[in-house]
Design an enzyme around this catalytic site. Structure first.
Site, PDB file in Angstrom:
ATOM      1  N   SER A   1       0.855  -1.190   0.000  1.00 41.66           N
ATOM      2  CA  SER A   1       0.000   0.000   0.000  1.00 41.66           C
ATOM      3  C   SER A   1       0.882   1.227   0.000  1.00 41.66           C
ATOM      4  CB  SER A   1      -0.918   0.010   1.225  1.00 41.66           C
ATOM      5  OG  SER A   1      -1.458   1.296   1.435  1.00 41.66           O
TER       6      SER A   1
ATOM      7  N   GLY B   1      -1.926   5.130  -3.084  1.00 41.37           N
ATOM      8  CA  GLY B   1      -0.724   4.915  -3.881  1.00 41.37           C
ATOM      9  C   GLY B   1      -0.855   3.753  -4.833  1.00 41.37           C
ATOM     10  N   THR B   2      -1.457   2.637  -4.361  1.00 43.49           N
ATOM     11  CA  THR B   2      -1.593   1.480  -5.250  1.00 43.49           C
ATOM     12  C   THR B   2      -2.628   1.739  -6.332  1.00 43.49           C
ATOM     13  OG1 THR B   2      -2.940   0.572  -3.446  1.00 43.49           O
ATOM     14  CG2 THR B   2      -0.752  -0.371  -3.753  1.00 43.49           C
TER      15      THR B   2
END
Length: 343
Positions: free
Chosen positions: A88, A256-257
């Site tokens: 993550s 972020g992912t």
């Protein structure tokens, strides 16, 4: 009686609780192995800290553990309402900031490189530090790739929904938000959560739970809603976005992912090249910047290396006391993973 040490952080509005002590030795020859152990034998720990009265499902947990890879200075296991994501971006930004500002990893003024071991592998991190505070974190995890394009599923109340399936530390169903009437604004959060819940529930039976290198990764946990791209100069784009976490959560950050997944989809289509970037903006107005670093390969899939830049802020430092005799505490798979009460 047990005690658990916490540093609560936020990045992009998403709260990550960094667990610095309170969990005993976890068997496993890697952080992935340790994650699988607590998932199978101590999931009560995750449920405890993400449920009332100790927490809520909008939070994430990051348990600091010993790394197995000699290149890493610390390891961390990520826990969320959906289960155990292997990587993550926002959690890594929060964890890296917490371990530096707390002294778990000694901080160096200026630019500092550290390596953390996540269940998905190594996260290579650049921290920018000034006057004892981390000003920004840039993290590069494992490569992201497109697993399948142009998937369709019948979703009750919404009809036939098209999505692309991308791996970026977890599987994401990426959806063109405009096709379903969304502008990805704050007032749409409830409707987005309902749509995401219906989509993920319907798509799970047709989405693989196996990663070609990491093995079993669980059922589909995320949907990422993509807005239109607005060019910024010659090398960048800005785009509204929203990430749904099953069950029922729209992230405060763009994640972020989710940003890495969008980059992988664009890279696979030839819509972005090495060195270019996108700024994803959540419905609440927070943003991350993701940059394309270059091509990679994952089990025969064309993949892309990318990094994500953001910042985290400290919310609280605390110690939680858990009384296993409390009727609100389910100790059935909790007691064995907690340390004993300190002398």
């Amino acid at each position: 009686m047990r005690s658990i040490g916490l540093i609560d952080m936020q990045s992009g509005g998403d709260v990550s609780r960094i667990i610095t002590y309170g969990v005993g030795h976890l068997p496993g020859d890697s952080v992935l192995g340790k994650m699988r152990y607590i998932q199978q034998h101590g999931d009560g720990f995750r449920r405890l800290l993400l449920s009332e009265p100790y927490g809520d499902p909008y939070m994430s947990l990051d348990l600091i553990v010993e790394p197995s890879n000699p290149k890493a200075q610390a390891g961390y296991i990520i826990m969320e309402a959906m289960g155990y994501p292997l990587y993550s971006g926002s959690n890594t930004i929060c964890t890296a900031t917490a371990v530096l500002q707390s002294g778990i990893i000694p901080m160096v003024e200026g630019e500092q490189s550290i390596v953390l071991e996540s269940p998905a592998g190594l996260a290579h991190i650049k921290a920018y530090n000034e006057n004892g505070r981390v000003q920004s974190i840039t993290t590069q995890g494992e490569p992201a790739y497109v697993e399948a394009r142009d998937q369709e599923v019948d979703v009750p109340r919404y009809g036939r929904v098209r999505y692309d399936l991308v791996w970026s530390g977890a599987y994401f169903a990426l959806v063109d938000a405009a096709q379903y009437g969304f502008h990805l604004t704050a007032d749409e959060t409830t409707a987005l959560a309902a749509f995401g819940d219906a989509l993920v529930t319907a798509a799970r039976p047709q989405v693989t739970s196996q990663h070609p290198e990491l093995g079993e990764v669980g059922p589909l946990p995320f949907a990422h809603f993509m807005g239109p791209l607005e060019p910024v100069g010659d090398d960048g784009y800005r785009t509204p976005s929203a990430t749904y976490v099953h069950p029922g959560v729209i992230c405060r950050s763009p994640t972020g992912t989710g940003t890495s997944a969008r980059l992988a989809l664009m890279y696979d289509a030839g819509d972005i090249r090495d060195g270019q970037w996108i700024e994803t903006v959540s419905p609440r107005g927070s943003s991350f910047v993701g940059k394309v670093l270059g091509e990679a390969t994952v089990a025969g899939h064309r993949a892309v290396h990318s990094d994500i830049t953001g910042r985290a802020w400290t919310l609280a430092r605390s110690e939680i006391v858990v009384d296993l005799d409390d009727p609100l505490v389910d100790s059935s798979d909790l007691e064995d993973v907690l340390d004993t009460w300190p002398d």
